[in-house]
Design an enzyme around this catalytic site. Structure first.
Site: not given
Length: 255
Positions: A28-29, A23-26, A150
């Protein structure tokens, strides 16, 4: 394939297996690779440098967040809370090497169990049992003074039990809802014993659950019922949750 993003230095050295970008998020990865031997899969969370931040501030924030998550995870493990184990970390390099949790996100398993159904969900004992396991897992985490920050059904894994723990039947033959709840992605987690913080944690999950699984909202009360019996302060948290809901509704009306 690791994707079109630069690999963190730890993954640029010869390793047991080629890293795969999951996954790629705002912030990190997440990569899947192996640790020490080709037979030990692991997850590597990497926070790359943010070019829009001042380098000194960015390095300080990255160091703080990596150390904070590693400490929270280690604390949970010491207290017997099922979260990924920490294999290694580098706060300067911006990465955490974690236990790879097999299985699927709870979000996926709930949606599989719901299928196209529009009725009969309130009587689904398998789903209700899963809700109770979620409530207990959150209660156990709150009991040791950790709030997630979260909580969603994407940030929980349903990890299959070993073969001998499911009556010798292969995974899938006892239904997609079997398994152990593992809470993941604690990057926003913190240590807190405040009733308010715990109530907000539950409220975030409640809102996320209603948005992600609207047909299953009718059984969310099972989460709260199971939570209620997990630790001494749980009834006070649920009472505070009513206040948090009220504030949330007021904000929605005001816009």
């Amino acid at each position: 394939m690791s994707g079109d993003f630069p690999l963190p230095p730890i993954l640029q050295t010869p390793c047991s297996s080629e890293p795969v970008l999951i996954t790629q998020g705002a912030e990190g990865r997440l990569y899947k690779t192996t640790y020490l031997t080709p037979n030990l899969p692991c997850a590597l969370k990497y926070r790359p440098p943010k070019p829009w931040r001042h380098p000194t501030l960015d390095a300080r924030l990255t160091k703080h967040r990596i150390l904070s998550e590693a400490r929270i995870l280690s604390r949970c493990r010491r207290e017997g809370i099922r979260v990924p184990g920490v294999y290694a970390s580098d706060e300067v390099g911006g990465w955490l090497m974690l236990e790879w949790v097999p299985g699927a996100p709870v979000r996926v398993r709930i949606n599989e169990a719901l299928g196209d159904r529009q009725s009969g969900i309130e009587e689904d004992e398998g789903l209700k049992d899963l809700m109770r396991r979620i409530g207990k897992a959150i209660g156990d985490m709150h009991a040791v003074g950790v709030v997630h920050g979260d909580l969603t059904t994407s940030n929980m894994m349903l990890s299959p039990k070993p073969l001998n723990e499911v009556d010798g039947e292969p995974e899938g033959q006892k239904g997609c809802l079997e398994g152990e709840i593992v809470i993941i992605d604690l990057g926003l987690a913190s240590g807190s014993l405040l009733i308010e913080d715990r109530a907000v944690d539950l409220y975030v999950l409640e809102r996320a659950f209603g948005s992600t699984h609207p047909r299953a909202e009718c059984i969310f009360d099972q989460v709260l019922e199971a939570y209620n019996g997990t630790f001494k302060q749980a009834p006070a948290v649920l009472k505070k949750l009513e206040d948090v809901r009220m504030r949330g509704r007021k904000r929605s009306m005001i816009g």
